[in-house]
Design an enzyme around this catalytic site. Structure first.
Site, PDB file in Angstrom:
ATOM      1  N   GLU A  39       0.837  -1.210   0.000  1.00  0.00           N
ATOM      2  CA  GLU A  39       0.000   0.000   0.000  1.00  0.00           C
ATOM      3  C   GLU A  39       0.865   1.251   0.000  1.00  0.00           C
ATOM      4  O   GLU A  39       1.902   1.298   0.656  1.00  0.00           O
ATOM      5  CB  GLU A  39      -0.847   0.031   1.280  1.00  0.00           C
ATOM      6  CG  GLU A  39      -1.996  -0.920   1.262  1.00  0.00           C
ATOM      7  CD  GLU A  39      -2.813  -0.830   2.553  1.00  0.00           C
ATOM      8  OE1 GLU A  39      -3.433  -1.844   2.893  1.00  0.00           O
ATOM      9  OE2 GLU A  39      -2.813   0.226   3.203  1.00  0.00           O
ATOM     10  N   CYS A  54       3.464   8.444   1.417  1.00  0.00           N
ATOM     11  CA  CYS A  54       3.824   7.537   2.502  1.00  0.00           C
ATOM     12  C   CYS A  54       4.119   6.168   1.884  1.00  0.00           C
ATOM     13  O   CYS A  54       3.241   5.580   1.245  1.00  0.00           O
ATOM     14  CB  CYS A  54       2.669   7.446   3.494  1.00  0.00           C
ATOM     15  SG  CYS A  54       2.921   6.207   4.760  1.00  0.00           S
ATOM     16  N   CYS A  97       4.922  -7.285   7.953  1.00  0.00           N
ATOM     17  CA  CYS A  97       5.793  -6.768   9.015  1.00  0.00           C
ATOM     18  C   CYS A  97       5.887  -7.793  10.134  1.00  0.00           C
ATOM     19  O   CYS A  97       4.914  -8.485  10.433  1.00  0.00           O
ATOM     20  CB  CYS A  97       5.221  -5.456   9.550  1.00  0.00           C
ATOM     21  SG  CYS A  97       6.285  -4.696  10.804  1.00  0.00           S
ATOM     22  N   CYS A 116       2.417  -5.336  15.982  1.00  0.00           N
ATOM     23  CA  CYS A 116       1.722  -4.360  16.834  1.00  0.00           C
ATOM     24  C   CYS A 116       0.228  -4.716  16.842  1.00  0.00           C
ATOM     25  O   CYS A 116      -0.334  -5.060  15.788  1.00  0.00           O
ATOM     26  CB  CYS A 116       1.927  -2.943  16.305  1.00  0.00           C
ATOM     27  SG  CYS A 116       3.679  -2.484  16.252  1.00  0.00           S
ATOM     28  N   CYS A 126      -2.373  -3.143  14.266  1.00  0.00           N
ATOM     29  CA  CYS A 126      -1.963  -2.951  12.873  1.00  0.00           C
ATOM     30  C   CYS A 126      -2.185  -4.200  12.030  1.00  0.00           C
ATOM     31  O   CYS A 126      -1.737  -5.290  12.396  1.00  0.00           O
ATOM     32  CB  CYS A 126      -0.488  -2.561  12.843  1.00  0.00           C
ATOM     33  SG  CYS A 126       0.178  -2.463  11.188  1.00  0.00           S
ATOM     34  N   CYS A 133      -3.962   1.064   8.342  1.00  0.00           N
ATOM     35  CA  CYS A 133      -2.903   0.774   7.410  1.00  0.00           C
ATOM     36  C   CYS A 133      -2.730  -0.734   7.249  1.00  0.00           C
ATOM     37  O   CYS A 133      -2.709  -1.471   8.212  1.00  0.00           O
ATOM     38  CB  CYS A 133      -1.638   1.344   8.025  1.00  0.00           C
ATOM     39  SG  CYS A 133      -0.602   2.075   6.856  1.00  0.00           S
TER      40      CYS A 133
HETATM   41  S1  SF4 Z   1       2.582  -0.519  13.201  1.00  0.00           S
HETATM   42 FE1  SF4 Z   1       2.356  -2.254  11.779  1.00  0.00          FE
HETATM   43  S2  SF4 Z   1       3.843  -1.832  10.141  1.00  0.00           S
HETATM   44 FE2  SF4 Z   1       4.391  -0.499  11.883  1.00  0.00          FE
HETATM   45  S3  SF4 Z   1       5.915  -1.694  13.063  1.00  0.00           S
HETATM   46 FE3  SF4 Z   1       3.899  -2.172  13.951  1.00  0.00          FE
HETATM   47  S4  SF4 Z   1       3.191  -4.045  12.874  1.00  0.00           S
HETATM   48 FE4  SF4 Z   1       4.868  -3.126  11.682  1.00  0.00          FE
END
Ligand code: SF4
Length: 354
Positions: A94, A107, A114, A118, A121, A338
């Site tokens: 994205e 961005c 990832c 988190c 996310c 996101c």
């Molecule tokens: S917010 Fe999402 S993309 Fe950013 S470090 Fe945490 S898991 Fe990874």
């Protein structure tokens, strides 16, 4: 197999052309087509000879020409455009274009998926698939730059805040930023570039070692140890007070203020006590705070705080003379957290395979 030339330094392109028996000055012409005119098809490079164009086409590829825009979403206020891009290997990422008073910013993502997991996310749901290359990071910007070029506009800022942890793909991220900085490429000043990390301290130190005035943003999101570890498992390896100390060192050496991103989650991290603690940690630091009311994720128990609570949190920070703002909610209507577009795309592809 064709050689990818998007993001290839000029001297290397000159060598690659010489090996094909082409003149050195052609490299500069190709640079101009790619990075100034946003023409990614050799056939349209009209100041090259016909035979040369054919040779280039046979030997080289240009990544933006091979990327498919799978989905495009425009916010109703017209200020934000989100694109889901399919890379030649079938992975999707994205990218977001934002129109601010001061110009356009993009961005970009640094990884497919990832590994940081988190809690709030979607990018971290299934871990990282792979790092993006310099060309793939650059191409995200050029997909939009090609559209803006037609309106005589350009991207003037870049933030590495999409999916992925930039510090875990350090060389490609900073390679792309340094490439973009060149006057004959993006001509974007380092002060108009921001790299956002969840707090990988060795990456912050390495960034400091580069000595570039790139802005640093830290995804902080909590200032109570247990809560931060619950929201961001990276906190167990790199506790946030150490991250703040590393960021402060970066601020001192680069002269750039560090921005702390803080997602406001109702009844989780939005109490008066949280605001007081946050102010305590950041007092006397070269720091700004960006408060981001969460996009609700009911299945995870994340809700947006009431307006009054957001105001109260902000006012506590301001009372402590912290420079704090609530993020302008650009593109809220398309701003599903996101990574969600990509997650849906991956799920779709999976079910097609079955
Ligand atoms: S917010 Fe999402 S993309 Fe950013 S470090 Fe945490 S898991 Fe990874």
């Amino acid at each position: 197999m064709k050689t990818e030339i998007f993001g290839m330094p000029l001297h290397r392109l000159q060598t690659a052309l010489a090996e094909l028996g082409l003149k050195k000055f052609r490299a500069k012409q190709i640079f101009d087509w790619l990075y100034q005119k946003c023409v990614f098809d050799f056939a349209q490079m009209s100041n090259l000879g016909k035979a040369e164009r054919q040779l280039l086409q046979d030997c080289f590829s240009v990544l933006p020409a091979e990327i498919q825009i799978v989905r495009k979403m425009d916010s109703s206020d017209g200020l934000t455009r989100k694109a889901l891009l399919e890379l030649p290997d079938g992975n999707a990422i994205e990218t977001v274009l934002m129109h601010h008073d001061y110009g356009y910013s993009v961005c970009v993502s640094s990884q497919v998926g990832c590994d940081m997991h988190c809690a709030f996310c979607a990018s971290g749901l299934n871990g990282a698939v792979r790092n993006l290359t310099v060309a793939e990071i650059l191409a995200q910007l050029y997909v939009f730059q090609a559209q803006l070029h037609l309106q005589n506009e350009r991207v003037s800022r870049v933030v590495v805040m999409g999916s992925g942890e930039p510090m875990l793909n350090f060389d490609a991220v900073f390679g792309a930023l340094q490439f973009l900085h060149q006057p004959d490429v993006g001509n974007i000043g380092y002060r108009n570039m921001t790299v956002s990390t969840c707090g990988i301290i060795p990456g912050i130190k390495k960034m400091q070692g580069l000595g570039l005035p790139v802005n640093l943003a830290i995804s902080l999101h909590a200032v109570r140890n247990e809560l931060r570890s619950e929201l961001m498992p990276v906190n167990k390896g790199y506790p946030f007070p150490d991250v703040i100390a590393a960021a402060e060192e970066y601020a001192a050496s680069s002269g750039r203020q560090v921005t702390y991103e803080y997602i406001l989650l109702a009844d989780k991290n939005d109490s008066d006590r949280d605001a007081e603690l946050l102010a305590e940690y950041l007092r006397y630091k070269q720091a700004g705070v960006n408060l981001i009311p969460v996009n609700p994720v009911p299945e995870k128990g994340f809700f947006r705080p009431a307006e009054k609570r957001i105001e109260r949190f902000l006012s506590i920070l301001q009372r402590h003379r912290l420079h704090a703002t609530v993020r302008r909610e650009m593109g809220k209507d398309i701003n599903a957290a996101c990574g969600q577009l990509r997650a849906a795309f991956a799920k779709d592809n999976e079910s097609k395979k079955q």
